[in-house]
Every structure is written in C-alpha cells, then in structure tokens.
Design an enzyme around this catalytic site. Structure first.
Site, PDB file in Angstrom:
ATOM      1  N   ARG A 102       0.861  -1.176   0.000  1.00  0.00           N
ATOM      2  CA  ARG A 102       0.000   0.000   0.000  1.00  0.00           C
ATOM      3  C   ARG A 102       0.903   1.233   0.000  1.00  0.00           C
ATOM      4  O   ARG A 102       1.897   1.269   0.721  1.00  0.00           O
ATOM      5  CB  ARG A 102      -0.903   0.020   1.228  1.00  0.00           C
ATOM      6  N   ASP A 118       1.139   5.652   0.186  1.00  0.00           N
ATOM      7  CA  ASP A 118       0.449   6.825   0.697  1.00  0.00           C
ATOM      8  C   ASP A 118       0.199   7.834  -0.414  1.00  0.00           C
ATOM      9  O   ASP A 118       0.691   7.693  -1.541  1.00  0.00           O
ATOM     10  CB  ASP A 118       1.268   7.475   1.816  1.00  0.00           C
ATOM     11  N   ARG A 172      10.301   6.750   4.657  1.00  0.00           N
ATOM     12  CA  ARG A 172      10.216   8.208   4.807  1.00  0.00           C
ATOM     13  C   ARG A 172      10.825   8.681   6.123  1.00  0.00           C
ATOM     14  O   ARG A 172      11.441   9.753   6.176  1.00  0.00           O
ATOM     15  CB  ARG A 172       8.765   8.649   4.666  1.00  0.00           C
TER      16      ARG A 172
END
Length: 273
Positions: free
Chosen positions: A50, A52, A197
C-alpha cells in the site's frame, strides 16, 4: 485459470495512495475500473504493497483471478488503452496456481529522491523532496550502513503502524548523488508503515550535520519514534520493485521487464524525468 499479475506504473501526484477509498481517486480504483471495461465484469485486484498519497510506483504488482482466459497481450494493450495517462501497465505475467502476491515476494526496493540545491525545480516538484541546504553524502552513507541486517525498526515506523512485529531485514541502504539529485535506495524483506520516509528524514538530519552518523544506531537501540527525524514528504518516494522468484511465472509479456531485472536496475524510465 491461472492468476494474472499486472505490473503497474503510476505517477502518484493526484492519487490518495494505492488502496481504494470512498470519494477520492486511488490507483486501485482506476485500475479496477479499466479491468471492468476490459473484462465486462468487476474483478478485484490484490497487491503486496500500500502506498500513501503522492507516492509513485515504477513496478507495483496487482494480482487478479480472471473470469475467462485471455492472452497476455489483451491485458497489456487493452488496459493501456483504457487507463488514464498517469497509470500504465509495464508487464503482465501468468502465474503458477496458488501464487500469493504478498507471501511469494522475496522483498522490495524503494527509491527516494531529493533535489539538493538552493533553487527549486518545477519539473521535479512532485517527484522529489526539495532540500535547499547542503547534504554530505559520505556522512549519510556512513549512517545508512547501520541499518543493514535484521533490525528492530520501532524508531522508524509510524505510531499507527499495525504490523505485528517491527523486525525487518535490510539488505542494502545506499545514498548516491548525480549532480544536485540524491537518490536513497533501500532494499528489505518487508517494510513497516512510513519506514522509508522516516529513515530518509533521519538521514537528511545527518547529512545536514545536525547529528553524527552514529545517531542512527542510537535510534535503533532506543526504539522511540519521537526521537527520530521527520517523516519525509511522500512525493519523493517511489516503489521501485517487488522481487519474486522467477519460477512463479509461466509466461511473461514482455519477457524483459521489472519481473526479470535485478534489484539494482538503473532503468532510466523509472526516474520519471
């Protein structure tokens, strides 16, 4: 009929990530819409990853169980004729029976790009993080080396991460510079939520001289997300590859592509320049 694996490329700028959500555009939603037009029936897809909002995909896998047998070229050409311009199919594979898109994955590679110059670049604004202060790549690589191996990534995962364990095995973490463009490439067996990140945000703090390279080891040891660097913005991130054993596929179109290249592929098309 054997499951079909689609390798999807997309520019994530206008999407709220991969996963279907009510009221907002997502990559899964536009892919399933195109599949419904092609196959004349709704067919859901399952993925291993998945992403973002704003995150890009160079080779994002999507598995479907077709309602009828079609040649692979029908998926490649048909879907590319139906999808919007910021989503395309790069490769299609016919898999062995029982193929599992998550469990059969050997690992994943992500790339994060940083434009490191005082002047910003309009054409890179949605595909890299603009960091206007100088970054020391040698310091960043010294810090990056501490991530390699099996690590408890508690300090580098989002507070709302629902993974059962924070343990991940990182095969490589490398920072390279090409002029003012920095690329951080991370390959691991799996990733926790926002891991790349947060790693990038912390490595940038080291590159700026705010912390010494050894700070990364301290963060790994302390297991506290609040002490690590910021979460770097999503638009600099790209899912580069999900790696599978070649014997899981019985047919590929084209034969050369993301499913058959190496983890360190330097395919210039993946940089979206």
């Amino acid at each position: 009929m054997s499951p079909i694996l689609l390798i999807v490329e997309y520019r994530g700028t206008r999407f709220h990530g991969w996963q279907r959500q009510l009221g907002v555009p997502t990559v899964q939603a536009v892919l399933e819409k195109a599949l419904a037009e092609l196959l004349e029936v709704h067919v859901p897809v399952v993925t291993s990853s998945r992403t973002d909002s704003g995150v890009h995909g160079a080779a994002h896998p999507a598995l479907l169980h077709p309602p009828r047998d079609l040649p692979l070229v029908a998926y490649l050409r048909g879907l590319n004729g139906l999808l919007p311009e910021d989503v395309s199919i790069r490769q299609v594979a016919r898999t062995v029976d029982g193929f599992l898109v998550r469990k059969d994955a050997l690992g994943k590679t992500y790339r994060y790009r940083i434009w490191n110059d005082r002047a910003r670049r309009a054409l890179l604004s949605d595909r890299s993080w603009h960091v206007p202060v100088p970054l020391d790549v040698d310091r960043m690589n010294a810090a990056a080396a501490m991530f390699r191996g099996e690590q408890d990534m508690t300090s580098f995962r989002a507070s709302h991460c629902d993974s059962r364990t924070p343990l991940r095995t990182l095969d490589s973490v490398e920072v390279t510079r090409n002029g003012q463009l920095l690329t951080i490439q991370i390959q691991a067996n799996a990733f926790v939520r926002n891991m790349v990140r947060i790693m990038v945000g912390s490595l940038v703090d080291v590159g700026r001289g705010i912390h010494e390279p050894g700070w990364i080891q301290e963060l790994l040891d302390v297991k506290d997300r609040t002490l690590a660097g910021r979460t770097a913005p999503g638009h600099g991130l790209m899912l580069h590859r999900v790696h599978y054993p070649p014997d899981r596929f019985t047919e590929l179109l084209p034969t050369a592509g993301p499913l058959t290249d190496t983890a360190n592929s330097q395919d210039s098309g993946d940089d979206f320049c």
